[in-house]
Write a protein that holds these residues in place. Structure first.
Motif, PDB file in Angstrom:
ATOM      1  N   LEU A  87       0.833  -1.207   0.000  1.00  0.00           N
ATOM      2  CA  LEU A  87       0.000   0.000   0.000  1.00  0.00           C
ATOM      3  C   LEU A  87       0.866   1.256   0.000  1.00  0.00           C
ATOM      4  N   ASP A  91      -1.168   6.784  -2.010  1.00  0.00           N
ATOM      5  CA  ASP A  91      -2.633   6.751  -2.065  1.00  0.00           C
ATOM      6  C   ASP A  91      -3.135   6.824  -0.618  1.00  0.00           C
ATOM      7  N   ALA A 113      -6.450   4.921   0.404  1.00  0.00           N
ATOM      8  CA  ALA A 113      -6.313   3.475   0.568  1.00  0.00           C
ATOM      9  C   ALA A 113      -5.563   3.141   1.860  1.00  0.00           C
ATOM     10  N   GLU A 127      -7.894   3.742   4.900  1.00  0.00           N
ATOM     11  CA  GLU A 127      -8.886   2.671   5.053  1.00  0.00           C
ATOM     12  C   GLU A 127      -8.249   1.415   5.654  1.00  0.00           C
TER      13      GLU A 127
END
Length: 244
Positions: free
Chosen positions: A91, A113, A116, A119
């Motif tokens: 990630l 990101d 992402a 989350e």
């Protein structure tokens, strides 16, 4: 006339003596004692049966708690492992991020990101909090000790966690401020959650230990001891006070 017997025969005499003996037992209380002893024995059997049923019920309840703990530990481990992953699936691999300017033009830069990552970290925090709830509900000394170690480990990262918008409550649960997190330095977030030397890796390891303990305790709780009752190998002690 032959010899005349008042009671007709020797068998009749035996029946009369039996009746007289029973009558005497009733008079002197022996019969009552026998009856009382009989019903007391039956009552004890019923009591033992109820005690056994209660023991089974308590064991079943504990097994349910252990099963929930095992499931939550697995979820936390999975959430942590998703953050730990390096390489192309990480990630934290920087990507081309395109933003639209006020004049309508677009700008593309390399970056993280953050949506992402947020989350994934939110899922990690939620799983962590769920495990605290389920683990603290068990009577297993081993699980409580492992959970206490996990919360103490988390506290050692409190300053770094605060820098990325994550705080530790009085109940040891994690709270994440979305806005503060997304504005935080992602290199600090990466230090906390990515790789084998990270906070997330240490939590994954402890979650794995709790998972193994919960499975072991659940199997042991369902076995009978030598007296025909269920084994109960739990001792809570004062460790709950250390958790909450």
């Amino acid at each position: 006339m032959g010899n005349f017997s008042l009671f007709g025969s020797s068998s009749s005499d035996g029946g009369l003596y039996s009746l007289l003996s029973e009558y005497n037992n009733i008079r002197n209380g022996s019969y009552y004692k026998v009856v009382k002893a009989y019903y007391a024995k039956q009552s004890n059997k019923a009591s033992d049966s109820k005690s056994s049923d209660k023991s089974k019920q308590n064991t079943s309840t504990e097994q349910n708690k252990l099963t929930a703990t095992q499931s939550d530990a697995q979820s936390l481990q999975a959430a942590a492992d998703a953050l730990i992953t390096k390489g192309s699936k990480s990630l934290f691999t920087e990507k081309d991020i395109t933003t639209k300017n006020e004049d309508g033009t677009e700008t593309t830069v390399k970056g993280y990101d953050t949506d992402a990552i947020y989350e994934a970290v939110k899922k990690f925090a939620d799983s962590y909090n769920s495990l605290l709830d389920s683990a603290s509900s068990t009577d297993s000394k081993t699980i409580l000790n492992s959970t206490l170690n996990m919360t103490n480990n988390t506290k050692s990262y409190s300053k770094l966690l605060n820098k990325v918008g994550i705080t530790i409550g009085k109940d040891n649960k994690l709270s994440i401020d979305k806005e503060a997190f997304k504005k935080a330095d992602m290199s600090t977030v990466k230090t906390l959650f990515n790789g084998t030397s990270s906070f997330a890796y240490s939590v994954s390891t402890k979650a794995s230990m709790i998972n193994i303990s919960a499975k072991s305790e659940a199997n042991r709780a369902s076995t009978y001891n030598s007296r025909g009752g269920y084994n109960k190998n739990y001792s809570t002690g004062s460790m709950l006070n250390g958790l909450f």
